[in-house]
Design a protein around this motif. Structure first.
Motif, PDB file in Angstrom:
ATOM      1  N   LEU A 228       0.826  -1.212   0.000  1.00 21.39           N
ATOM      2  CA  LEU A 228       0.000   0.000   0.000  1.00 21.39           C
ATOM      3  C   LEU A 228       0.859   1.261   0.000  1.00 21.39           C
ATOM      4  O   LEU A 228       0.560   2.223  -0.716  1.00 21.39           O
ATOM      5  CB  LEU A 228      -0.945   0.005   1.199  1.00 21.39           C
ATOM      6  CG  LEU A 228      -2.097  -0.998   1.125  1.00 21.39           C
ATOM      7  CD1 LEU A 228      -2.884  -1.016   2.435  1.00 21.39           C
ATOM      8  CD2 LEU A 228      -3.019  -0.680  -0.051  1.00 21.39           C
ATOM      9  N   ALA A 229       1.941   1.253   0.789  1.00 22.68           N
ATOM     10  CA  ALA A 229       2.848   2.402   0.806  1.00 22.68           C
ATOM     11  C   ALA A 229       3.485   2.593  -0.563  1.00 22.68           C
ATOM     12  O   ALA A 229       3.631   3.726  -1.049  1.00 22.68           O
ATOM     13  CB  ALA A 229       3.924   2.205   1.875  1.00 22.68           C
ATOM     14  N   PHE A 230       3.868   1.477  -1.202  1.00 28.92           N
ATOM     15  CA  PHE A 230       4.490   1.567  -2.519  1.00 28.92           C
ATOM     16  C   PHE A 230       3.525   2.197  -3.516  1.00 28.92           C
ATOM     17  O   PHE A 230       3.882   3.125  -4.249  1.00 28.92           O
ATOM     18  CB  PHE A 230       4.924   0.177  -3.001  1.00 28.92           C
ATOM     19  CG  PHE A 230       5.760   0.206  -4.250  1.00 28.92           C
ATOM     20  CD1 PHE A 230       7.145   0.185  -4.165  1.00 28.92           C
ATOM     21  CD2 PHE A 230       5.176   0.260  -5.501  1.00 28.92           C
ATOM     22  CE1 PHE A 230       7.927   0.228  -5.311  1.00 28.92           C
ATOM     23  CE2 PHE A 230       5.945   0.302  -6.652  1.00 28.92           C
ATOM     24  CZ  PHE A 230       7.327   0.283  -6.559  1.00 28.92           C
ATOM     25  N   ILE A 231       2.293   1.717  -3.552  1.00 27.03           N
ATOM     26  CA  ILE A 231       1.321   2.234  -4.522  1.00 27.03           C
ATOM     27  C   ILE A 231       1.035   3.706  -4.267  1.00 27.03           C
ATOM     28  O   ILE A 231       0.994   4.517  -5.197  1.00 27.03           O
ATOM     29  CB  ILE A 231       0.036   1.382  -4.506  1.00 27.03           C
ATOM     30  CG1 ILE A 231       0.339  -0.006  -5.088  1.00 27.03           C
ATOM     31  CG2 ILE A 231      -1.075   2.059  -5.305  1.00 27.03           C
ATOM     32  CD1 ILE A 231      -0.769  -1.013  -4.924  1.00 27.03           C
TER      33      ILE A 231
ATOM     34  N   LEU B 287       8.831  -1.639  10.938  1.00 28.02           N
ATOM     35  CA  LEU B 287       7.804  -1.285   9.958  1.00 28.02           C
ATOM     36  C   LEU B 287       8.022   0.122   9.396  1.00 28.02           C
ATOM     37  O   LEU B 287       7.929   0.328   8.184  1.00 28.02           O
ATOM     38  CB  LEU B 287       6.406  -1.403  10.575  1.00 28.02           C
ATOM     39  CG  LEU B 287       5.238  -1.086   9.646  1.00 28.02           C
ATOM     40  CD1 LEU B 287       5.210  -2.026   8.450  1.00 28.02           C
ATOM     41  CD2 LEU B 287       3.923  -1.146  10.407  1.00 28.02           C
ATOM     42  N   THR B 288       8.326   1.090  10.244  1.00 28.58           N
ATOM     43  CA  THR B 288       8.506   2.462   9.761  1.00 28.58           C
ATOM     44  C   THR B 288       9.685   2.570   8.806  1.00 28.58           C
ATOM     45  O   THR B 288       9.613   3.289   7.803  1.00 28.58           O
ATOM     46  CB  THR B 288       8.699   3.450  10.942  1.00 28.58           C
ATOM     47  OG1 THR B 288       9.766   2.966  11.763  1.00 28.58           O
ATOM     48  CG2 THR B 288       7.436   3.585  11.758  1.00 28.58           C
TER      49      THR B 288
ATOM     50  N   LEU C 199      11.592   3.138   3.235  1.00 24.69           N
ATOM     51  CA  LEU C 199      12.447   2.644   2.157  1.00 24.69           C
ATOM     52  C   LEU C 199      11.626   2.327   0.912  1.00 24.69           C
ATOM     53  O   LEU C 199      11.946   2.768  -0.198  1.00 24.69           O
ATOM     54  CB  LEU C 199      13.199   1.400   2.639  1.00 24.69           C
ATOM     55  CG  LEU C 199      14.361   0.912   1.811  1.00 24.69           C
ATOM     56  CD1 LEU C 199      15.445   1.971   1.714  1.00 24.69           C
ATOM     57  CD2 LEU C 199      14.927  -0.355   2.432  1.00 24.69           C
ATOM     58  N   VAL C 200      10.553   1.582   1.114  1.00 27.13           N
ATOM     59  CA  VAL C 200       9.679   1.224  -0.005  1.00 27.13           C
ATOM     60  C   VAL C 200       9.069   2.480  -0.625  1.00 27.13           C
ATOM     61  O   VAL C 200       8.983   2.606  -1.849  1.00 27.13           O
ATOM     62  CB  VAL C 200       8.582   0.237   0.486  1.00 27.13           C
ATOM     63  CG1 VAL C 200       7.448   0.130  -0.495  1.00 27.13           C
ATOM     64  CG2 VAL C 200       9.193  -1.136   0.734  1.00 27.13           C
ATOM     65  N   GLY C 201       8.669   3.426   0.216  1.00 24.80           N
ATOM     66  CA  GLY C 201       8.082   4.668  -0.292  1.00 24.80           C
ATOM     67  C   GLY C 201       9.055   5.481  -1.123  1.00 24.80           C
ATOM     68  O   GLY C 201       8.691   6.031  -2.172  1.00 24.80           O
TER      69      GLY C 201
ATOM     70  N   HIS D  25       9.989   5.000  -9.029  1.00 22.59           N
ATOM     71  CA  HIS D  25       9.248   4.198 -10.022  1.00 22.59           C
ATOM     72  C   HIS D  25       8.063   4.980 -10.572  1.00 22.59           C
ATOM     73  O   HIS D  25       7.804   4.974 -11.775  1.00 22.59           O
ATOM     74  CB  HIS D  25       8.794   2.876  -9.396  1.00 22.59           C
ATOM     75  CG  HIS D  25       9.891   1.879  -9.238  1.00 22.59           C
ATOM     76  ND1 HIS D  25      10.251   0.997 -10.229  1.00 22.59           N
ATOM     77  CD2 HIS D  25      10.725   1.624  -8.192  1.00 22.59           C
ATOM     78  CE1 HIS D  25      11.254   0.239  -9.822  1.00 22.59           C
ATOM     79  NE2 HIS D  25      11.564   0.606  -8.577  1.00 22.59           N
ATOM     80  N   GLY D  26       7.342   5.657  -9.699  1.00 22.71           N
ATOM     81  CA  GLY D  26       6.198   6.451 -10.137  1.00 22.71           C
ATOM     82  C   GLY D  26       6.604   7.606 -11.022  1.00 22.71           C
ATOM     83  O   GLY D  26       5.928   7.912 -12.011  1.00 22.71           O
TER      84      GLY D  26
END
Length: 194
Positions: free
Chosen positions: A73-76, A118-119, A124-126, A132-133
């Motif tokens: 969800l964070a990635f999207i 988690l944070t 990192l993913v964000g 990518h976006g």
């Protein structure tokens, strides 16, 4: 001769039948769904995007089993923010380098089953998702409706995350580790050749 001709026609017919309809779409030509179809196809047209999206799901399944939905969800969300920034003409430095680095970092995290807080994982993913976006936004087909294109690539991204989660759950640790090694190696190759 007729048998060869029939065989040739059958091969052509089979090839046309298996071609994805998205390949026939031409964004910006007035078809309402063409931008959406182009967006659906877009993450599948490059190893870098497809591998990163699979690995986000894979890492979430391995390292964050109690929060498996959070990294995808964070990635999207961050990917859509990066897309919007690029579509509005905003610049982001080192996009290609960040994309390649995302493959290396995610691949190594999968190989070594890194369990980050988690944070930290979401940050990192964000960060990687912004790059990518932004690349998706920079490659928005001319004349395409931006939100339709974004909806298409967001859906494909979610499906790739789901595939990564499925690998983490059902394929076992050796397969996951091998996938991580492939992703990291691909990222190193992109960094070396970029």
């Amino acid at each position: 001769m007729m048998i060869g001709s029939m065989k040739g026609r059958a091969i052509v017919a089979a090839a046309v039948a298996v071609l994805p309809t998205a390949a026939w779409a031409h964004p910006g030509h007035g078809e309402q769904g063409s931008a959406f179809l182009a967006g659906l196809q877009h993450p599948l047209t490059g190893f870098d995007h497809m591998a990163a999206m699979l690995m986000v799901g894979l890492w979430a399944g391995i390292a964050l089993p109690r929060h498996i939905g959070a990294p995808p969800l964070a990635f999207i969300a961050c990917m859509l923010a990066g897309f919007g920034w690029a579509a509005a003409g905003g610049a982001l430095p080192l996009v290609e380098g960040m994309i390649a680095t995302s493959l290396v970092v995610l691949g190594l995290a999968i190989c070594f089953a890194v369990r980050a807080p988690l944070t930290v994982a979401l940050a990192l993913v964000g960060l990687f998702a912004l790059a990518h976006g932004h690349a998706h936004g920079a490659e928005l087909p001319h004349g395409a409706v931006a939100w339709r294109f974004a909806a298409g690539f967001a859906l494909t991204t979610a499906l790739l995350h789901g595939a990564g989660l499925a690998v983490a759950r059902f394929a076992g640790r050796p397969v996951s580790r091998f996938a991580g090694m492939l992703g990291a190696a691909g990222g190193v190759l992109l960094l070396a050749t970029g």
